[in-house]
Design a protein around this motif. Structure first.
Motif, PDB file in Angstrom:
ATOM      1  N   PHE A   4       0.839  -1.187   0.000  1.00  0.00           N
ATOM      2  CA  PHE A   4       0.000   0.000   0.000  1.00  0.00           C
ATOM      3  C   PHE A   4       0.879   1.244   0.000  1.00  0.00           C
ATOM      4  CE2 PHE A   4      -2.176   3.383   2.336  1.00  0.00           C
ATOM      5  CZ  PHE A   4      -3.383   3.451   1.686  1.00  0.00           C
ATOM      6  N   GLY A   5       0.488   2.265  -0.787  1.00  0.00           N
ATOM      7  CA  GLY A   5       1.181   3.543  -0.763  1.00  0.00           C
ATOM      8  C   GLY A   5       2.037   3.787  -1.980  1.00  0.00           C
ATOM      9  N   ARG A   6       2.440   5.058  -2.143  1.00  0.00           N
ATOM     10  CA  ARG A   6       3.284   5.473  -3.275  1.00  0.00           C
ATOM     11  C   ARG A   6       4.662   5.910  -2.775  1.00  0.00           C
ATOM     12  NH1 ARG A   6      -0.387  10.276  -5.185  1.00  0.00           N
ATOM     13  NH2 ARG A   6      -0.251  10.558  -2.925  1.00  0.00           N
ATOM     14  N   ASN A   7       4.685   6.949  -1.950  1.00  0.00           N
ATOM     15  CA  ASN A   7       5.939   7.465  -1.402  1.00  0.00           C
ATOM     16  C   ASN A   7       6.324   6.749  -0.111  1.00  0.00           C
ATOM     17  OD1 ASN A   7       6.253   9.949  -3.260  1.00  0.00           O
ATOM     18  ND2 ASN A   7       4.176  10.159  -2.473  1.00  0.00           N
ATOM     19  N   LEU A   8       5.327   6.483   0.706  1.00  0.00           N
ATOM     20  CA  LEU A   8       5.507   5.686   1.921  1.00  0.00           C
ATOM     21  C   LEU A   8       4.798   4.369   1.676  1.00  0.00           C
ATOM     22  CD1 LEU A   8       6.606   5.729   4.863  1.00  0.00           C
ATOM     23  CD2 LEU A   8       4.299   6.398   5.574  1.00  0.00           C
ATOM     24  N   ARG A   9       5.544   3.306   1.496  1.00  0.00           N
ATOM     25  CA  ARG A   9       4.976   2.034   1.082  1.00  0.00           C
ATOM     26  C   ARG A   9       5.061   1.013   2.211  1.00  0.00           C
ATOM     27  NH1 ARG A   9       7.991   4.298  -2.455  1.00  0.00           N
ATOM     28  NH2 ARG A   9       9.848   3.114  -1.851  1.00  0.00           N
ATOM     29  N   ILE A  10       3.970   0.329   2.436  1.00  0.00           N
ATOM     30  CA  ILE A  10       3.933  -0.735   3.435  1.00  0.00           C
ATOM     31  C   ILE A  10       3.575  -2.042   2.740  1.00  0.00           C
ATOM     32  CG2 ILE A  10       1.641   0.137   4.036  1.00  0.00           C
ATOM     33  CD1 ILE A  10       1.669  -1.620   6.484  1.00  0.00           C
ATOM     34  N   THR A  11       4.355  -3.059   3.016  1.00  0.00           N
ATOM     35  CA  THR A  11       4.034  -4.421   2.597  1.00  0.00           C
ATOM     36  C   THR A  11       3.840  -5.242   3.857  1.00  0.00           C
ATOM     37  OG1 THR A  11       5.324  -4.257   0.554  1.00  0.00           O
ATOM     38  CG2 THR A  11       4.792  -6.466   1.354  1.00  0.00           C
ATOM     39  N   SER A  12       2.618  -5.779   4.042  1.00  0.00           N
ATOM     40  CA  SER A  12       2.363  -6.588   5.229  1.00  0.00           C
ATOM     41  C   SER A  12       2.415  -8.068   4.858  1.00  0.00           C
ATOM     42  CB  SER A  12       1.007  -6.234   5.854  1.00  0.00           C
ATOM     43  OG  SER A  12      -0.054  -6.759   5.084  1.00  0.00           O
ATOM     44  N   CYS A 191      -4.060  19.350   9.546  1.00  0.00           N
ATOM     45  CA  CYS A 191      -3.675  19.068   8.160  1.00  0.00           C
ATOM     46  C   CYS A 191      -3.727  20.364   7.336  1.00  0.00           C
ATOM     47  CB  CYS A 191      -4.625  18.034   7.565  1.00  0.00           C
ATOM     48  SG  CYS A 191      -4.131  17.454   5.928  1.00  0.00           S
ATOM     49  N   PRO A 192      -2.668  20.729   6.657  1.00  0.00           N
ATOM     50  CA  PRO A 192      -2.681  21.958   5.855  1.00  0.00           C
ATOM     51  C   PRO A 192      -3.503  21.794   4.587  1.00  0.00           C
ATOM     52  CG  PRO A 192      -0.663  20.758   5.455  1.00  0.00           C
ATOM     53  CD  PRO A 192      -1.390  20.004   6.540  1.00  0.00           C
ATOM     54  N   ALA A 193      -3.846  22.901   3.989  1.00  0.00           N
ATOM     55  CA  ALA A 193      -4.507  22.847   2.685  1.00  0.00           C
ATOM     56  C   ALA A 193      -3.498  22.406   1.632  1.00  0.00           C
ATOM     57  CB  ALA A 193      -5.071  24.219   2.330  1.00  0.00           C
ATOM     58  N   GLY A 194      -3.994  21.668   0.634  1.00  0.00           N
ATOM     59  CA  GLY A 194      -3.144  21.335  -0.501  1.00  0.00           C
ATOM     60  C   GLY A 194      -2.747  19.885  -0.652  1.00  0.00           C
ATOM     61  N   LEU A 195      -3.100  19.008   0.305  1.00  0.00           N
ATOM     62  CA  LEU A 195      -2.735  17.598   0.163  1.00  0.00           C
ATOM     63  C   LEU A 195      -3.734  16.866  -0.723  1.00  0.00           C
ATOM     64  CD1 LEU A 195      -1.597  16.480   3.736  1.00  0.00           C
ATOM     65  CD2 LEU A 195      -0.308  17.639   1.936  1.00  0.00           C
ATOM     66  N   GLY A 196      -3.238  15.982  -1.559  1.00  0.00           N
ATOM     67  CA  GLY A 196      -4.097  15.266  -2.511  1.00  0.00           C
ATOM     68  C   GLY A 196      -3.932  15.838  -3.904  1.00  0.00           C
ATOM     69  N   GLU A 323       4.420  13.390  -0.885  1.00  0.00           N
ATOM     70  CA  GLU A 323       4.197  13.763  -2.293  1.00  0.00           C
ATOM     71  C   GLU A 323       4.226  15.281  -2.443  1.00  0.00           C
ATOM     72  OE1 GLU A 323       3.446  13.134  -6.386  1.00  0.00           O
ATOM     73  OE2 GLU A 323       3.947  11.672  -4.827  1.00  0.00           O
ATOM     74  N   GLN A 324       3.576  15.978  -1.503  1.00  0.00           N
ATOM     75  CA  GLN A 324       3.527  17.436  -1.563  1.00  0.00           C
ATOM     76  C   GLN A 324       4.900  18.041  -1.357  1.00  0.00           C
ATOM     77  OE1 GLN A 324       0.947  18.894  -2.564  1.00  0.00           O
ATOM     78  NE2 GLN A 324       1.254  21.066  -2.146  1.00  0.00           N
ATOM     79  N   GLU A 325       5.736  17.385  -0.572  1.00  0.00           N
ATOM     80  CA  GLU A 325       7.092  17.873  -0.342  1.00  0.00           C
ATOM     81  C   GLU A 325       7.890  17.968  -1.642  1.00  0.00           C
ATOM     82  OE1 GLU A 325       8.954  18.554   3.081  1.00  0.00           O
ATOM     83  OE2 GLU A 325       6.949  19.365   2.755  1.00  0.00           O
ATOM     84  N   LYS A 326       7.526  17.108  -2.604  1.00  0.00           N
ATOM     85  CA  LYS A 326       8.213  17.151  -3.899  1.00  0.00           C
ATOM     86  C   LYS A 326       7.970  18.490  -4.595  1.00  0.00           C
ATOM     87  CE  LYS A 326       7.715  12.174  -4.767  1.00  0.00           C
ATOM     88  NZ  LYS A 326       7.108  11.164  -5.668  1.00  0.00           N
ATOM     89  N   TYR A 327       6.762  19.042  -4.402  1.00  0.00           N
ATOM     90  CA  TYR A 327       6.428  20.311  -5.050  1.00  0.00           C
ATOM     91  C   TYR A 327       7.153  21.484  -4.405  1.00  0.00           C
ATOM     92  CZ  TYR A 327       2.562  17.821  -7.307  1.00  0.00           C
ATOM     93  OH  TYR A 327       1.807  16.940  -8.044  1.00  0.00           O
ATOM     94  N   ARG A 328       7.555  21.310  -3.146  1.00  0.00           N
ATOM     95  CA  ARG A 328       8.200  22.407  -2.420  1.00  0.00           C
ATOM     96  C   ARG A 328       9.697  22.467  -2.675  1.00  0.00           C
ATOM     97  NH1 ARG A 328       4.829  20.253   2.030  1.00  0.00           N
ATOM     98  NH2 ARG A 328       2.991  21.557   2.253  1.00  0.00           N
ATOM     99  N   ARG A 329      10.239  21.431  -3.296  1.00  0.00           N
ATOM    100  CA  ARG A 329      11.694  21.389  -3.512  1.00  0.00           C
ATOM    101  C   ARG A 329      12.096  22.239  -4.708  1.00  0.00           C
ATOM    102  NH1 ARG A 329      11.855  14.861  -2.765  1.00  0.00           N
ATOM    103  NH2 ARG A 329      11.501  14.840  -0.519  1.00  0.00           N
TER     104      ARG A 329
END
Length: 329
Positions: A4-12, A191-196, A323-329
């Motif tokens: 599950f996940g894209r940037n933070l991925r968990i495999t159970s 939670c800030p505005a802008g996620l998703g 994911e949003q952190e990528k836009y801030r770089r």
């Protein structure tokens, strides 16, 4: 899918009556303070055997971090964790080896794979969620750096909302060899505005998918949810003022992107399918039989599902934050 996940991925991984369960978390940023004590409190809220209202199975669910942490901090490498099973009573399930339990995944797993682990449901058991909860604890550590918190509560059980009435409903069902369902509410604050992301990456779509991925969940609401079908637009719209929004019918998400308000999620949790009351079903040979499921089962899943739902919401938000952190770089 077990990942599950894209940037933070968990495999159970793991089964209810296997040697252990666990999870591998990849994509966690380096430098976050982490040890077993950060994970254990969430697991203790999920584990069985802590109340007369839950399964009597006794599992400590002690966290063993195998990798990804050095000198008390995450390294940026995959974090592997396991939780050893110690209180299995597999013999309780021998009578179910050739019988499909109503309401369970026995039949569908058999149809899909041609084989199934009948011991406690194997991979389809609610015990699988232990790895999710541990991963969620790590996600909460990531979110804490952004000032975001996630918490949940029981909204109702079998239509009742007061703690005393909820307890009574569960006990009555338990004494009758039955079970009850209910609704849990999970809220994210800060939670800030802008996620998703627009269209297919909508935050509410990701949350809904995460919640529906929990075995007992049969419905998800964001904000006012299904109640909006009974409203006028003038009632449902969240008016804006100089100080912000005047209401939060949208549950903190507009156009699939967080609005900066509290994100409010409710999930409908089905009654536990394993009940002692006699039911009609079928065996693997096609014969109609009657079944009474013995063993150790929760008369209501709602109390123990809350930390699982908190974990899944935290995983979604942490993933979107990264994911949003990528836009801030």
């Amino acid at each position: 899918m077990n990942t599950f996940g894209r940037n933070l991925r968990i495999t159970s991984f793991g089964e209810s009556h296997g040697r252990a369960l666990g999870a591998v978390i990849d994509g966690c940023p380096a430098g976050i303070p982490l040890d077993e004590t950060d994970i254990q409190p969430l697991l203790d809220r999920r584990r069985p055997g802590t109340s007369p209202l839950t399964s009597a199975r006794k599992e400590a669910d002690r966290t063993e971090i195998l990798s990804g942490v050095f000198e008390g901090k995450t390294t940026g490498m995959p974090i592997a964790m396991i939780f050893r099973n110690t209180d299995m009573k597999s013999k309780d399930y021998e009578a179910l080896k050739e019988v499909f339990r109503p309401g369970h995944a026995d039949f569908t797993y058999q149809e899909k794979y041609g084989i199934r682990d009948h011991r406690g449901g194997g991979r389809s058991s609610g015990r699988e969620t232990v790895g999710r909860v541990a991963a969620g604890a790590i996600a909460m550590k990531i979110l804490a750096r952004a000032g975001i918190t996630v918490s949940g509560k029981i909204h109702s059980v079998h239509g009742k909302t007061s703690p005393k009435a909820i307890k009574n409903e569960i006990l009555v069902a338990q004494n009758n060899g039955d079970s009850v369902g209910g609704i849990a509410e999970i809220v994210a604050k800060g939670c800030p505005a802008g996620l998703g992301d627009p269209v297919f990456g909508k935050l509410d779509a990701l949350i809904a998918g995460a919640m529906m991925g929990i075995g007992a969940v049969k419905g998800v609401e964001i904000g006012d949810g299904f109640a909006v079908a009974q409203k006028y637009g003038s009632e449902n719209n969240d008016a804006m003022t100089k100080k912000g929004f005047a209401s939060n019918h949208a549950g903190g998400i507009l156009g699939g992107i967080s609005s900066g308000q509290e994100i409010v999620v409710r999930i409908a949790v089905k009654p536990t399918p394993s009940i002692e009351r006699t039911q009609q079903t079928r065996d693997i040979h096609g014969n109609v039989v009657e079944i009474s499921v013995k063993g150790r089962h929760d008369p209501c899943i709602v109390p123990r599902i809350i930390p699982v739902a908190e974990a899944m919401l935290a995983l979604v938000l942490a993933d979107c934050w990264l994911e949003q952190e990528k836009y801030r770089r």
